[in-house]
Scaffold this motif. Structure first.
Motif, PDB file in Angstrom:
ATOM      1  N   VAL A 206     -15.063  -0.762  -6.560  1.00  0.00           N
ATOM      2  CA  VAL A 206     -14.089  -0.548  -5.487  1.00  0.00           C
ATOM      3  C   VAL A 206     -13.909  -1.867  -4.743  1.00  0.00           C
ATOM      4  CG1 VAL A 206     -14.639   1.880  -5.127  1.00  0.00           C
ATOM      5  CG2 VAL A 206     -15.884   0.155  -3.831  1.00  0.00           C
ATOM      6  N   ARG A 207     -12.818  -1.940  -3.992  1.00  0.00           N
ATOM      7  CA  ARG A 207     -12.563  -3.127  -3.182  1.00  0.00           C
ATOM      8  C   ARG A 207     -12.514  -2.753  -1.724  1.00  0.00           C
ATOM      9  NH1 ARG A 207      -7.400  -6.168  -5.044  1.00  0.00           N
ATOM     10  NH2 ARG A 207      -6.920  -4.098  -5.805  1.00  0.00           N
TER      11      ARG A 207
ATOM     12  N   GLY B 282     -10.229   1.393  13.050  1.00  0.00           N
ATOM     13  CA  GLY B 282      -9.830   0.322  12.147  1.00  0.00           C
ATOM     14  C   GLY B 282     -10.925  -0.624  11.701  1.00  0.00           C
ATOM     15  N   ASN B 283     -11.882  -0.923  12.576  1.00  0.00           N
ATOM     16  CA  ASN B 283     -12.810  -1.986  12.206  1.00  0.00           C
ATOM     17  C   ASN B 283     -14.007  -1.507  11.395  1.00  0.00           C
ATOM     18  OD1 ASN B 283     -13.747  -0.582  14.302  1.00  0.00           O
ATOM     19  ND2 ASN B 283     -13.903  -2.294  15.735  1.00  0.00           N
ATOM     20  N   ARG B 284     -13.964  -0.260  10.934  1.00  0.00           N
ATOM     21  CA  ARG B 284     -15.043   0.199  10.065  1.00  0.00           C
ATOM     22  C   ARG B 284     -14.765  -0.265   8.647  1.00  0.00           C
ATOM     23  NH1 ARG B 284     -17.565   5.087  12.354  1.00  0.00           N
ATOM     24  NH2 ARG B 284     -17.851   4.425  14.497  1.00  0.00           N
ATOM     25  N   TRP B 285     -15.845  -0.281   7.869  1.00  0.00           N
ATOM     26  CA  TRP B 285     -15.731  -0.633   6.462  1.00  0.00           C
ATOM     27  C   TRP B 285     -14.941   0.462   5.750  1.00  0.00           C
ATOM     28  CZ3 TRP B 285     -16.688   0.116   1.337  1.00  0.00           C
ATOM     29  CH2 TRP B 285     -16.911  -1.032   0.574  1.00  0.00           C
ATOM     30  N   ALA B 286     -13.915   0.091   5.036  1.00  0.00           N
ATOM     31  CA  ALA B 286     -13.140   1.102   4.320  1.00  0.00           C
ATOM     32  C   ALA B 286     -12.855   0.605   2.909  1.00  0.00           C
ATOM     33  CB  ALA B 286     -11.842   1.383   5.061  1.00  0.00           C
ATOM     34  N   VAL B 287     -12.694   1.551   2.004  1.00  0.00           N
ATOM     35  CA  VAL B 287     -12.466   1.214   0.601  1.00  0.00           C
ATOM     36  C   VAL B 287     -10.976   1.301   0.307  1.00  0.00           C
ATOM     37  CG1 VAL B 287     -12.792   2.095  -1.744  1.00  0.00           C
ATOM     38  CG2 VAL B 287     -14.741   1.916  -0.200  1.00  0.00           C
ATOM     39  N   GLU B 288     -10.480   0.295  -0.392  1.00  0.00           N
ATOM     40  CA  GLU B 288      -9.067   0.329  -0.754  1.00  0.00           C
ATOM     41  C   GLU B 288      -8.813   1.504  -1.685  1.00  0.00           C
ATOM     42  OE1 GLU B 288      -6.843  -3.408  -1.793  1.00  0.00           O
ATOM     43  OE2 GLU B 288      -6.531  -2.226  -3.608  1.00  0.00           O
ATOM     44  N   GLY B 289      -7.787   2.274  -1.357  1.00  0.00           N
ATOM     45  CA  GLY B 289      -7.490   3.453  -2.164  1.00  0.00           C
ATOM     46  C   GLY B 289      -8.105   4.713  -1.556  1.00  0.00           C
ATOM     47  N   GLY B 290      -8.945   4.539  -0.518  1.00  0.00           N
ATOM     48  CA  GLY B 290      -9.548   5.703   0.143  1.00  0.00           C
ATOM     49  C   GLY B 290     -11.046   5.769  -0.106  1.00  0.00           C
TER      50      GLY B 290
ATOM     51  N   PRO C 212      -2.225   3.155   5.882  1.00  0.00           N
ATOM     52  CA  PRO C 212      -2.372   3.720   4.527  1.00  0.00           C
ATOM     53  C   PRO C 212      -3.704   3.300   3.907  1.00  0.00           C
ATOM     54  CG  PRO C 212      -0.306   2.504   4.754  1.00  0.00           C
ATOM     55  CD  PRO C 212      -1.093   2.243   5.984  1.00  0.00           C
ATOM     56  N   VAL C 213      -4.163   4.040   2.897  1.00  0.00           N
ATOM     57  CA  VAL C 213      -5.435   3.685   2.261  1.00  0.00           C
ATOM     58  C   VAL C 213      -5.308   2.410   1.427  1.00  0.00           C
ATOM     59  CG1 VAL C 213      -6.500   5.972   2.245  1.00  0.00           C
ATOM     60  CG2 VAL C 213      -5.013   5.296   0.355  1.00  0.00           C
ATOM     61  N   ASN C 214      -4.107   2.084   0.996  1.00  0.00           N
ATOM     62  CA  ASN C 214      -3.892   0.817   0.286  1.00  0.00           C
ATOM     63  C   ASN C 214      -3.043  -0.082   1.181  1.00  0.00           C
ATOM     64  OD1 ASN C 214      -4.829   2.517  -1.719  1.00  0.00           O
ATOM     65  ND2 ASN C 214      -3.641   1.481  -3.315  1.00  0.00           N
TER      66      ASN C 214
ATOM     67  N   SER D 150      -1.226  -3.833   1.643  1.00  0.00           N
ATOM     68  CA  SER D 150      -0.863  -5.092   1.001  1.00  0.00           C
ATOM     69  C   SER D 150      -1.115  -6.218   1.998  1.00  0.00           C
ATOM     70  CB  SER D 150       0.602  -5.065   0.608  1.00  0.00           C
ATOM     71  OG  SER D 150       1.372  -5.041   1.792  1.00  0.00           O
ATOM     72  N   ASN D 151      -1.060  -7.456   1.526  1.00  0.00           N
ATOM     73  CA  ASN D 151      -1.298  -8.602   2.410  1.00  0.00           C
ATOM     74  C   ASN D 151      -0.281  -8.663   3.529  1.00  0.00           C
ATOM     75  OD1 ASN D 151      -3.510  -9.487   1.056  1.00  0.00           O
ATOM     76  ND2 ASN D 151      -2.302 -10.733  -0.374  1.00  0.00           N
ATOM     77  N   THR D 152       0.895  -8.135   3.255  1.00  0.00           N
ATOM     78  CA  THR D 152       1.969  -8.270   4.233  1.00  0.00           C
ATOM     79  C   THR D 152       2.056  -7.067   5.170  1.00  0.00           C
ATOM     80  OG1 THR D 152       3.438  -7.307   2.617  1.00  0.00           O
ATOM     81  CG2 THR D 152       3.390  -9.714   2.721  1.00  0.00           C
ATOM     82  N   PHE D 153       1.144  -6.102   5.007  1.00  0.00           N
ATOM     83  CA  PHE D 153       1.218  -4.893   5.832  1.00  0.00           C
ATOM     84  C   PHE D 153       1.056  -5.223   7.312  1.00  0.00           C
ATOM     85  CE2 PHE D 153      -0.707  -1.463   8.233  1.00  0.00           C
ATOM     86  CZ  PHE D 153       0.135  -0.403   7.934  1.00  0.00           C
TER      87      PHE D 153
END
Ligand SMILES: *[C@@H]1O[C@H](CO)[C@@H](O)[C@H](O)[C@H]1NC(C)=O
Ligand SMILES: *[C@@H]1O[C@H](CO)[C@@H](O)[C@H](O)[C@H]1NC(C)=O
Ligand SMILES: *[C@@H]1O[C@H](CO)[C@@H](O)[C@H](O)[C@H]1NC(C)=O
Length: 326
Positions: free
Chosen positions: A12-13, A70-78, A208-210, A212-215
Motif C-alpha cells: 500500500v502507499r 487529516g493529519n493521521r496516517w492514511a492509506v491511498e485507496g482507503g 477522497p481516498v485517492n 492526486s498531486n494537484t488535489f
C-alpha cells in the motif's frame, strides 16, 4: 517495523497529507482554534471553562469521534486495503459465510469444534481444532449459538454506544458558526463541547481516498463533502442549519464502542479449551490498536496452549525478565 517496511509488505502507499485546521465550537463560538497561538488558546479555554474543561466527557467523546482528521496516517485507496492486505498475507482459506453455531465434539480425547455457517449456497459446516471468535457476542449482535458445551456458553450482557455518521455533499452554512462570509471560514474540522442545543459532535471536511498531486481541499464557499457525527439522525431543519444547501446525504448508524457502564465484569477470553473470544478486549478499551494487540496475544495464547507450553502463559516474573533484559 518502519512505515516503509509496512507499506512494502502490505503493498500500500501512504496517502498524501493535506493541511487543515481544527477548532472547538460551543454552539455560540469557537473556544479553541488550532493555530500557532497555542498558549493564547489554552488561556481562552481556561477562561471559559476552567481546568474542568479537560474532564468534560463530551470533550473526550468529541476527540474520539474526530477519528480521521487529516493529519493521521492514511492509506491511498482507503484504509480498508490494510485489512485485505493482511488477509492476503496470511494465505488463509476464506469462506464467505455467516456463522450460526459452534458445537463441541471430541476426537481422541481432544475437543473438536464444528463451525456451522450459512451463505448463498445454503448451510454448511467444518471441523476445527482451534476457533477464535472475532465478532461481538453481546447484545444479540451475531446470534451465534453454542451447542454441547457444559457448562453452557451463555449470551453476554452489555450494550453499545451508538453514533450516527452523515456524509453530506453541500455548501456549509458558515453563518451558523459566526462567519457570515463563507470565504473567511478557516476550519476543515470542528469539534464541539457539551452544550444545550448543540445537535452534533463533530464535523469535518473529508478528502477522497485517492489524492492526486494537484488535489486541493474544497474552499468553504464551494460545495464540499462533510462528515458529521451526531448522537441521533439529523433532522431536516438541523441539516439546514449546518448547510446552506446540499445535494446529498448518506446516513450510517453504527456502534462505536461498548457502553462501559453496562457490564460489571469483562467477558472471558478463553470460552473453552481452544475456543477464544477476541472482542473481550473491547470491553476494557475499544480501539484498533488494542484489538491488534489482543489478536496477537490470542494467537500466542492459542499456540502455547496447543503445545502445552503452560510456562509461557501468564508468566508471573515476566515484567522482571523484561526489565533485566532492558
Ligand atoms: C486508488 O488507489 C488504489 C491504491 O493505490 C488503487 O488500487 C485504485 O485503483 C485507485 N482508485 C482510483 C479510482 O484511482
Ligand atoms: C439475532 O436474533 C434477534 C432475535 O431473534 C434478531 O432480532 C436480530 O436481528 C438477530 N441479529 C442478527 C445479526 O441476525
Ligand atoms: C444558517 O445559519 C443562520 C445562523 O444560525 C440561520 O439563521 C440560518 O437559518 C441557517 N440556514 C441557512 C440556510 O442560511
Amino acid at each position: 517495523m518502519t512505515e516503509k517496511d509496512f507499506s512494502e509488505l502490505m503493498q500500500v502507499r501512504r496517502r498524501q497529507q493535506k493541511r487543515s485546521r481544527s477548532a472547538i465550537f460551543t454552539g455560540e463560538q469557537f473556544v479553541l482554534e488550532e493555530t500557532d497561538w497555542y498558549l493564547l488558546n489554552l488561556f481562552r479555554l481556561w477562561w471559559h471553562y476552567g481546568m474542568s474543561f479537560l474532564l468534560v466527557p463530551a470533550f473526550a467523546g468529541a476527540m474520539l469521534l474526530a477519528g480521521a482528521q487529516g493529519n493521521r496516517w492514511a492509506v491511498e485507496g482507503g484504509n480498508k486495503l490494510v485489512c485485505s492486505g493482511l488477509l492476503k498475507l496470511t494465505k488463509a482459506n476464506i469462506i464467505h459465510a455467516r456463522v450460526t453455531a459452534i458445537s463441541l465434539h471430541s476426537s481422541e480425547g481432544k475437543p473438536l469444534y464444528q463451525v456451522h455457517y450459512e451463505n448463498e449456497d445454503g448451510p454448511g459446516s467444518n471441523f476445527y481444532d482451534i476457533v477464535v471468535i472475532a465478532a461481538q457476542l453481546h447484545d444479540s449482535k451475531n446470534n451465534i449459538t453454542f451447542q454441547n458445551f457444559d457448562p453452557p456458553i451463555a449470551e453476554f450482557p452489555g450494550t453499545f454506544h451508538t453514533t450516527v455518521t452523515s456524509i453530506v455533499h453541500g455548501y456549509l452554512n458558515s453563518s451558523y458558526f459566526g462567519f457570515p462570509d463563507p470565504k473567511l471560514f478557516p476550519f476543515a474540522s470542528v469539534l464541539t463541547t457539551e452544550a444545550p442545543g448543540l445537535f452534533f459532535n463533530s464535523m469535518d471536511n473529508i478528502c477522497p481516498v485517492n489524492l492526486s498531486n494537484t488535489f486541493k481541499r474544497k474552499q468553504p464557499q464551494e460545495a464540499a463533502v462533510w462528515r458529521v457525527h451526531s448522537q441521533h439522525p439529523l433532522e431536516k431543519q438541523e441539516l439546514k442549519m449546518l448547510f446552506r444547501s446540499y445535494y446529498s446525504v448518506q446516513v450510517t448508524e453504527w456502534q462505536v464502542c461498548p457502553d462501559y457502564g453496562s457490564v460489571k465484569n469483562l467477558p472471558p477470553i478463553i470460552l473453552h479449551d481452544s475456543l477464544f473470544y477476541l472482542n473481550t478486549m473491547e470491553w476494557a478499551a475499544s480501539s484498533m490498536e488494542m484489538s491488534a494487540v489482543a489478536a496477537r496475544n490470542v494467537a500466542l495464547l492459542a499456540y502455547n496452549r496447543w503445545n502445552h507450553d503452560v510456562e509461557k502463559i501468564d508468566q508471573k516474573d515476566l515484567m522482571h525478565k523484561v526489565k533485566t533484559e532492558l
